[in-house]
Design an enzyme around this catalytic site. Structure first.
Site, mmCIF file in Angstrom:
data_model
loop_
_atom_site.group_PDB
_atom_site.id
_atom_site.type_symbol
_atom_site.label_atom_id
_atom_site.label_comp_id
_atom_site.label_asym_id
_atom_site.label_seq_id
_atom_site.Cartn_x
_atom_site.Cartn_y
_atom_site.Cartn_z
ATOM 1 N N ALA A 1 0.730 -1.217 -0.021
ATOM 2 C CA ALA A 1 -0.090 -0.101 0.090
ATOM 3 C C ALA A 1 0.864 1.179 0.068
ATOM 4 C CB ALA A 1 -1.147 -0.151 1.142
ATOM 5 N N ALA A 2 2.181 1.252 -0.140
ATOM 6 C CA ALA A 2 2.888 2.469 -0.380
ATOM 7 C C ALA A 2 2.511 3.135 -1.585
ATOM 8 C CB ALA A 2 4.532 1.986 -0.250
ATOM 9 N N GLY A 3 2.195 2.294 -2.697
ATOM 10 C CA GLY A 3 1.870 3.067 -3.877
ATOM 11 C C GLY A 3 0.445 3.768 -3.694
ATOM 12 N N ASP A 4 -0.488 3.145 -2.935
ATOM 13 C CA ASP A 4 -1.656 3.714 -2.601
ATOM 14 C C ASP A 4 -1.688 4.878 -1.974
ATOM 15 O OD1 ASP A 4 -2.547 1.274 -4.040
ATOM 16 O OD2 ASP A 4 -2.889 0.131 -2.106
HETATM 17 O O1 RIB Z 1 -1.867 -2.117 -3.108
HETATM 18 C C1 RIB Z 1 -1.892 -3.048 -2.158
HETATM 19 C C2 RIB Z 1 -3.306 -3.841 -2.058
HETATM 20 O O2 RIB Z 1 -3.267 -4.725 -3.216
HETATM 21 C C3 RIB Z 1 -3.506 -4.753 -0.904
HETATM 22 O O3 RIB Z 1 -4.157 -3.990 0.060
HETATM 23 C C4 RIB Z 1 -4.323 -5.689 -1.560
HETATM 24 O O4 RIB Z 1 -5.498 -5.982 -1.312
HETATM 25 C C5 RIB Z 1 -4.187 -5.849 -3.106
HETATM 26 O O5 RIB Z 1 -5.263 -5.340 -3.873
#
Ligand code: RIB
Length: 317
Positions: free
Chosen positions: A250-253
């Site tokens: 989730a760093a990219g998120d």
């Molecule tokens: O970007 C991270 C996410 O990728 C995780 O939370 C997982 O659910 C996948 O979709």
């Protein structure tokens, strides 16, 4: 006043385990510290933007199983509008199985389930939420037809679009080139352009190709190196910040959510990219997707400790 961000994307429950390494084919390996945490790229980016101060509407789909409602309640606690999240009677809530290794790297297997049932009609019903947004934030964890419908609505209503082309599968939305800002990582940039991206010069080449396809701002995320930003002002490398990563999930998120918020707030792309690098770096210091997403206060404190956004190291290329 807070900016408004509409997010269309996938919602998952993540099963996270720690192991010395990912298993090989046919091998059973011991793992430890099983955690069940909220995840999914769309949901993570929605939560990232909300924690950074935006008013967020999440459009997506979960199942009616044990995971769906608790995930929705979690979004409500974050202050995210959930009116356009549907509960699917037939499909299971999306799930991801994540292995984290001691160097903080992860491998992810994802069963998208109900996310794949998001339809154009569902997106149309959320048209008013997209219309009143300052930014539409997209990834590719829901069907391309649904993404296309949201892009068309945003284009018709002059809402800027930020597209994170992840996970990059075989089917791209037909309208992906209508995105205003794109944030691929190295692998996605290579997948979209055919240019392998092992270093900065090749990243510039891939970004330039994407620019030639009509995308105004391309930001290729480069992990601990930071990000390469290419727009009409040219190419520059916005350096990241040193941290001890425990989990890069989730760093990219965090990066995409933070970038959306700061661009919608009117920051320059240099400032927004430096802020997004800080959010992404902080997200690697905590295990799990949504548990790791930093608040506005945490990002601002972190930036102050590192000299502030204005002091971000930006190298003209
Ligand atoms: O970007 C991270 C996410 O990728 C995780 O939370 C997982 O659910 C996948 O979709």
């Amino acid at each position: 006043m807070s900016v408004r961000i509409a997010v269309l994307g996938n919602i998952n429950i993540d099963f996270v385990m720690e192991a010395q390494r990912p298993p090989k084919p046919g091998e059973t390996l011991r793992a430890s510290n099983l955690r069940m945490v909220p995840g999914g790229k769309g949901a993570n980016q929605a939560v990232a933007a909300a924690r950074l101060g935006a008013q967020v509407t999440l459009i997506g789909r979960v199942g009616t199983d044990v995971f769906g409602q608790p995930l929705i309640q979690g979004f409500m606690r974050e202050g995210i509008a959930t009116d356009f999240i549907r509960c699917d009677e037939q499909a299971a809530t999306g799930a991801a199985f994540i292995t984290i290794t001691p160097d903080g790297q992860n491998s992810i297997l994802s069963a998208l389930g109900a996310n794949l049932e998001c339809t154009e009609q569902q997106v149309e019903k959320a048209g008013e939420a997209i219309d009143r947004s300052d930014m539409l934030l997209l990834q590719l964890g829901v069907p391309a037809a649904a993404v296309d419908r949201s892009i068309q609505i945003a284009v018709d209503r002059n809402v800027p679009i930020l597209l994170d082309p992840s996970p990059l599968g075989d089917e791209l939305p037909q309208l992906w080139r209508r995105a205003d800002i794109m944030v691929p990582n190295e692998t996605e940039a290579a997948g979209l352009t055919g240019v392998e991206v092992p270093d900065i010069p090749s990243a510039v080449q891939a970004a330039t190709q994407l620019g030639a396809q009509g995308i105004a701002v391309i930001i290729i995320t480069l992990g601990s190196q930071g990000c390469l930003l290419v727009d009409t002002d040219g190419a520059r490398l916005v350096h990241s910040y040193p941290v001890d990563p425990v989990d890069t999930t989730a760093a990219g998120d965090a990066f995409a959510g933070a970038l959306a918020v700061r661009v919608a707030e009117g920051a320059t792309f240099n400032e927004a990219a430096a802020f997004a690098n800080a959010a992404g770096a902080l997200a690697t210091t905590v295990v799990g997707a949504q548990p790791s997403l930093p608040t506005r206060q945490a990002v601002e404190q972190f930036l102050r400790r590192h000299g502030g956004v204005q002091e971000a190291t930006i190298e003209e290329l």
